[in-house]
Design a protein around this motif. Structure first.
Motif, mmCIF file in Angstrom:
data_model
loop_
_atom_site.group_PDB
_atom_site.id
_atom_site.type_symbol
_atom_site.label_atom_id
_atom_site.label_comp_id
_atom_site.label_asym_id
_atom_site.label_seq_id
_atom_site.Cartn_x
_atom_site.Cartn_y
_atom_site.Cartn_z
ATOM 1 N N GLY A 165 45.859 -64.070 -53.153
ATOM 2 C CA GLY A 165 45.198 -64.808 -52.084
ATOM 3 C C GLY A 165 43.978 -65.554 -52.563
ATOM 4 O O GLY A 165 43.538 -65.418 -53.712
ATOM 5 N N GLN A 166 43.415 -66.341 -51.640
ATOM 6 C CA GLN A 166 42.166 -67.055 -51.920
ATOM 7 C C GLN A 166 41.087 -66.044 -52.289
ATOM 8 O O GLN A 166 40.976 -64.996 -51.638
ATOM 9 C CB GLN A 166 41.705 -67.809 -50.667
ATOM 10 N N PRO A 167 40.283 -66.328 -53.316
ATOM 11 C CA PRO A 167 39.195 -65.402 -53.654
ATOM 12 C C PRO A 167 38.210 -65.281 -52.496
ATOM 13 O O PRO A 167 37.919 -66.262 -51.813
ATOM 14 C CB PRO A 167 38.516 -66.054 -54.855
ATOM 15 N N LEU A 168 37.764 -64.063 -52.276
ATOM 16 C CA LEU A 168 36.729 -63.804 -51.285
ATOM 17 C C LEU A 168 35.409 -63.832 -52.045
ATOM 18 O O LEU A 168 35.203 -63.048 -52.973
ATOM 19 C CB LEU A 168 36.948 -62.439 -50.629
ATOM 20 N N MET A 169 34.539 -64.736 -51.670
ATOM 21 C CA MET A 169 33.332 -64.978 -52.456
ATOM 22 C C MET A 169 32.098 -64.318 -51.852
ATOM 23 O O MET A 169 31.969 -64.238 -50.633
ATOM 24 C CB MET A 169 33.084 -66.484 -52.577
ATOM 25 N N PRO A 170 31.195 -63.843 -52.727
ATOM 26 C CA PRO A 170 29.929 -63.304 -52.241
ATOM 27 C C PRO A 170 29.067 -64.438 -51.688
ATOM 28 O O PRO A 170 29.379 -65.589 -51.928
ATOM 29 C CB PRO A 170 29.316 -62.678 -53.484
ATOM 30 N N PRO A 171 28.008 -64.117 -50.979
ATOM 31 C CA PRO A 171 27.425 -62.785 -50.805
ATOM 32 C C PRO A 171 28.158 -61.989 -49.734
ATOM 33 O O PRO A 171 28.666 -62.540 -48.767
ATOM 34 C CB PRO A 171 25.989 -63.084 -50.376
ATOM 35 N N TRP A 172 28.192 -60.681 -49.937
ATOM 36 C CA TRP A 172 28.899 -59.763 -49.053
ATOM 37 C C TRP A 172 28.012 -59.179 -47.958
ATOM 38 O O TRP A 172 28.520 -58.636 -46.995
ATOM 39 C CB TRP A 172 29.497 -58.617 -49.873
ATOM 40 N N GLY A 173 26.710 -59.239 -48.140
ATOM 41 C CA GLY A 173 25.829 -58.598 -47.181
ATOM 42 C C GLY A 173 25.817 -57.098 -47.411
ATOM 43 O O GLY A 173 26.220 -56.614 -48.462
ATOM 44 N N SER A 174 25.385 -56.344 -46.423
ATOM 45 C CA SER A 174 25.247 -54.897 -46.608
ATOM 46 C C SER A 174 26.161 -54.066 -45.709
ATOM 47 O O SER A 174 26.131 -52.846 -45.772
ATOM 48 C CB SER A 174 23.785 -54.487 -46.364
ATOM 49 N N ASP A 175 26.980 -54.711 -44.893
ATOM 50 C CA ASP A 175 27.863 -53.992 -43.973
ATOM 51 C C ASP A 175 29.141 -53.583 -44.708
ATOM 52 O O ASP A 175 30.074 -54.376 -44.862
ATOM 53 C CB ASP A 175 28.181 -54.860 -42.764
ATOM 54 N N VAL A 176 29.178 -52.334 -45.166
ATOM 55 C CA VAL A 176 30.289 -51.807 -45.968
ATOM 56 C C VAL A 176 31.592 -51.811 -45.179
ATOM 57 O O VAL A 176 32.645 -52.212 -45.694
ATOM 58 C CB VAL A 176 29.944 -50.388 -46.480
ATOM 59 N N ASP A 177 31.540 -51.391 -43.908
ATOM 60 C CA ASP A 177 32.751 -51.354 -43.086
ATOM 61 C C ASP A 177 33.330 -52.749 -42.890
ATOM 62 O O ASP A 177 34.549 -52.942 -42.944
ATOM 63 C CB ASP A 177 32.474 -50.706 -41.727
ATOM 64 N N HIS A 178 32.452 -53.732 -42.659
ATOM 65 C CA HIS A 178 32.918 -55.107 -42.472
ATOM 66 C C HIS A 178 33.555 -55.635 -43.763
ATOM 67 O O HIS A 178 34.627 -56.251 -43.728
ATOM 68 C CB HIS A 178 31.764 -56.018 -42.036
ATOM 69 N N ALA A 179 32.904 -55.395 -44.906
ATOM 70 C CA ALA A 179 33.467 -55.841 -46.188
ATOM 71 C C ALA A 179 34.828 -55.211 -46.441
ATOM 72 O O ALA A 179 35.770 -55.889 -46.870
ATOM 73 C CB ALA A 179 32.491 -55.519 -47.320
ATOM 74 N N THR A 180 34.956 -53.916 -46.156
ATOM 75 C CA THR A 180 36.249 -53.234 -46.320
ATOM 76 C C THR A 180 37.297 -53.871 -45.443
ATOM 77 O O THR A 180 38.429 -54.133 -45.879
ATOM 78 C CB THR A 180 36.111 -51.730 -45.995
ATOM 79 N N SER A 181 36.955 -54.162 -44.198
ATOM 80 C CA SER A 181 37.883 -54.766 -43.245
ATOM 81 C C SER A 181 38.329 -56.148 -43.715
ATOM 82 O O SER A 181 39.511 -56.494 -43.639
ATOM 83 C CB SER A 181 37.230 -54.839 -41.870
ATOM 84 N N VAL A 182 37.396 -56.953 -44.181
ATOM 85 C CA VAL A 182 37.719 -58.308 -44.652
ATOM 86 C C VAL A 182 38.682 -58.228 -45.836
ATOM 87 O O VAL A 182 39.677 -58.964 -45.901
ATOM 88 C CB VAL A 182 36.437 -59.079 -45.041
ATOM 89 N N ILE A 183 38.407 -57.338 -46.776
ATOM 90 C CA ILE A 183 39.257 -57.198 -47.969
ATOM 91 C C ILE A 183 40.642 -56.682 -47.567
ATOM 92 O O ILE A 183 41.659 -57.190 -48.016
ATOM 93 C CB ILE A 183 38.586 -56.290 -48.999
#
Length: 188
Positions: A165-183
């Protein structure tokens, strides 16, 4: 063996430097399939996070290190030796690998789910993304036809599709649950 169709290979050219390569884990042979699909330029500097319990047997640990450039990563599972691996040292080791310019392939479901469906990603996925702030390249293996036997097909060839898939680019911020969900959504 498996016939492999590859989609989205050009997505690797959209990043520079190390990245997390995240995928679903649906076949005993998916490591070999993913490695066959990933461009050689990336494979030269790619380490694979393997369940730390795989290293409880010295010979197996040596084999997967030499063959797949694997390193132990805590999954919360307990191996035959009942030795729990330390999650903090696993993240530290992975950080050192990434800091040296290597990419890391990881299966965030935490275990093999033969044929699927994909299990929810462990929150360590989002923690990795937010802590290291590197691009994430999602990949997915879809089984069109199982080989026979499914563990190591030698009698009947299987067919799979590997999609990057398209690369997911930083910045990720600090919300771990949101980052997990996006990935997780990008792999799904």
């Amino acid at each position: 063996s498996y016939k492999i169709d590859i989609l989205g290979l050009d997505n690797f050219h959209k990043t520079q430097g190390p990245a997390l390569i995240i995928g679903n884990h649906v076949l005993h042979m998916d490591n070999a399939i993913y490695l066959k699909a990933i461009p050689n330029a990336i494979k030269k500097r790619l380490a694979i996070a393997a369940g730390a319990h795989m290293f409880n047997n010295y010979l197996r640990g040596l084999f997967i290190t030499l063959i797949a450039n694997a390193f132990p990563f805590a999954t919360g599972k307990i191996g035959k030796s009942n030795k729990k691996w330390n999650l903090q040292s696993s993240f530290g080791n992975m950080g050192n690998i990434l800091n040296k310019g290597w990419s890391v392939l990881i299966y965030p479901e935490g275990e093999l789910t033969v044929g699927g469906p994909m299990k929810p990603f462990l929150n360590g996925t989002g923690l990795m993304a937010t802590a290291i702030n590197l691009p994430v390249i999602p990949m997915r293996l879809d089984i069109i036809k199982y080989g026979s036997p499914s563990i190591f097909p030698i009698w009947k060839r299987g067919h799979v599709v590997v999609s990057f898939g398209q690369p997911l680019m930083p910045p990720w911020g600090s919300d771990v649950d949101h980052a997990t969900s996006v990935i997780e959504n990008s792999v799904a």
